[in-house]
Design a protein around this motif. Structure first.
Motif, PDB file in Angstrom:
ATOM      1  N   GLN A  61       0.833  -1.208   0.000  1.00 27.89           N
ATOM      2  CA  GLN A  61       0.000   0.000   0.000  1.00 27.89           C
ATOM      3  C   GLN A  61       0.863   1.252   0.000  1.00 27.89           C
ATOM      4  O   GLN A  61       0.529   2.249  -0.647  1.00 27.89           O
ATOM      5  N   LEU A  62       1.967   1.210   0.736  1.00 32.12           N
ATOM      6  CA  LEU A  62       2.880   2.355   0.757  1.00 32.12           C
ATOM      7  C   LEU A  62       3.443   2.614  -0.634  1.00 32.12           C
ATOM      8  O   LEU A  62       3.486   3.762  -1.098  1.00 32.12           O
ATOM      9  N   VAL A  63       3.878   1.562  -1.316  1.00 31.35           N
ATOM     10  CA  VAL A  63       4.444   1.720  -2.655  1.00 31.35           C
ATOM     11  C   VAL A  63       3.398   2.288  -3.612  1.00 31.35           C
ATOM     12  O   VAL A  63       3.701   3.181  -4.426  1.00 31.35           O
ATOM     13  N   GLU A  64       2.173   1.797  -3.527  1.00 34.50           N
ATOM     14  CA  GLU A  64       1.111   2.308  -4.398  1.00 34.50           C
ATOM     15  C   GLU A  64       0.899   3.802  -4.167  1.00 34.50           C
ATOM     16  O   GLU A  64       0.767   4.593  -5.115  1.00 34.50           O
ATOM     17  N   LYS A  65       0.886   4.209  -2.902  1.00 38.82           N
ATOM     18  CA  LYS A  65       0.703   5.621  -2.568  1.00 38.82           C
ATOM     19  C   LYS A  65       1.878   6.454  -3.068  1.00 38.82           C
ATOM     20  O   LYS A  65       1.694   7.546  -3.631  1.00 38.82           O
ATOM     21  N   GLN A  66       3.089   5.946  -2.900  1.00 36.93           N
ATOM     22  CA  GLN A  66       4.275   6.675  -3.360  1.00 36.93           C
ATOM     23  C   GLN A  66       4.289   6.811  -4.874  1.00 36.93           C
ATOM     24  O   GLN A  66       4.705   7.853  -5.406  1.00 36.93           O
ATOM     25  N   ARG A  67       3.850   5.795  -5.577  1.00 38.49           N
ATOM     26  CA  ARG A  67       3.824   5.867  -7.040  1.00 38.49           C
ATOM     27  C   ARG A  67       2.835   6.935  -7.506  1.00 38.49           C
ATOM     28  O   ARG A  67       3.098   7.661  -8.481  1.00 38.49           O
TER      29      ARG A  67
END
Length: 308
Positions: A61-67
């Motif tokens: 979820q963190l990676v999705e938000k950062q992207r």
């Protein structure tokens, strides 16, 4: 770098290792900020690494938000909008490191920071935020053309839900009545987000900064730059204008040529206070946040409950 917190020490180590793996020198790292995230300037390179300091959601979820953040801030930088953009010296993507992921940004030198204003002068602060609210109108005009897809009001739904569940297990300063009210308000927000047009057919949903852009702005020798697009989302512009104040709203309306819906703004401010209440889950990890949240929770209690 003396007297760093343990989370800052870890952040520096992760940032330096990741930076060097990408070809940066990173020989004089410096911590610029240490709170929800740790910002590490990898001097002498003009690169700042944002290292998440708090575990919120899963790594995926963190990676999705950062992207999403890198995509929007990068697009704005590419069209010449005044933003702190992704660093051009490294790939424009999250870099995984020791169970978390890091993002790399331009380093800019701030001038005339807010902390240098006379803190006993409400007029000076009001004038500053009014000017920055006018700039927010220009940011919104640029964001309106963003071609990518964004979910609606993600800082509210689903973000608040898991936090309220955690507060049921450890309510801290909240009473059972507080928790019941918070649950009801969150359920109402879920209904609103699921079909926003049904409740506010006149509102136009568009890409937003997501986290009070008038407050997340740096003044530099070359002009202002909006920063911290971590909560980028789609929604009504009123979400970005919460607690801007009457002078700020007037400035926004003058610059944008559009009128702000005061009822919708009030609703969004209530939702912002519920978001602040949900941040109590972070206090055990960041104790200094507690005194900052107390007046907002008192303000939430004094309001009529949210309902749509």
């Amino acid at each position: 770098m003396a007297n760093l917190s343990p989370r800052a020490e870890r952040a520096v180590a992760l940032a330096v290792e990741a930076g060097r793996s990408l070809g940066l020198h990173a020989s004089r790292p410096c911590v610029l900020h240490d709170a929800f995230s740790v910002l590490v300037h990898l001097a002498p390179d003009p690169v700042v690494v944002r290292v998440p300091a708090l575990a919120v959601g899963s790594p995926a979820q963190l990676v999705e938000k950062q992207r999403r953040e890198l995509a929007v801030a990068g697009w704005l930088a590419d069209i010449g909008a005044p933003v702190v953009g992704p660093s051009p010296l490294v790939p424009r993507e999250p870099i995984e490191a020791d169970g978390t992921s890091l993002t790399f940004w331009e380093f800019v030198t701030e001038t005339d920071p807010l902390r240098d204003l006379p803190q006993d002068s409400p007029e000076a602060l009001a004038d500053r935020f009014a000017e920055q609210a006018g700039w927010t109108a220009e940011l919104h005009a640029a964001l309106a053309d963003y071609p990518g897809d964004l979910p609606v009001l993600t800082p509210l739904v689903p973000a608040i839900g898991p936090a309220l569940a955690e507060l049921r297990r450890d309510p801290q300063t909240l009473t059972p009545a507080d928790l019941d009210r918070a649950d009801r308000e969150y359920a109402a927000l879920e209904t609103l987000v699921a079909d926003f047009a049904a409740r506010y057919p006149q509102a136009r949903l568009q890409p937003l900064h997501g986290d009070s852009p008038a407050y997340n702005l740096l003044r530099t020798a070359d002009g202002h730059r909006f920063s911290d697009f971590e909560d980028v989302t789609r929604g009504p512009v009123e979400w970005d204008l919460t607690f801007t104040g009457p002078h700020g709203i007037d400035a926004y309306e003058r610059t944008s040529g559009t009128r702000i819906d005061r009822d919708l703004l009030d609703l969004m401010e209530g939702a912002r206070l519920l978001q602040a209440l949900s941040a109590l889950t972070i206090v055990p990890q960041v104790p200094e946040l507690g005194p900052m949240l107390t007046p907002m929770i008192d303000q939430w209690r004094a309001r009529n409950p949210l309902g749509y």
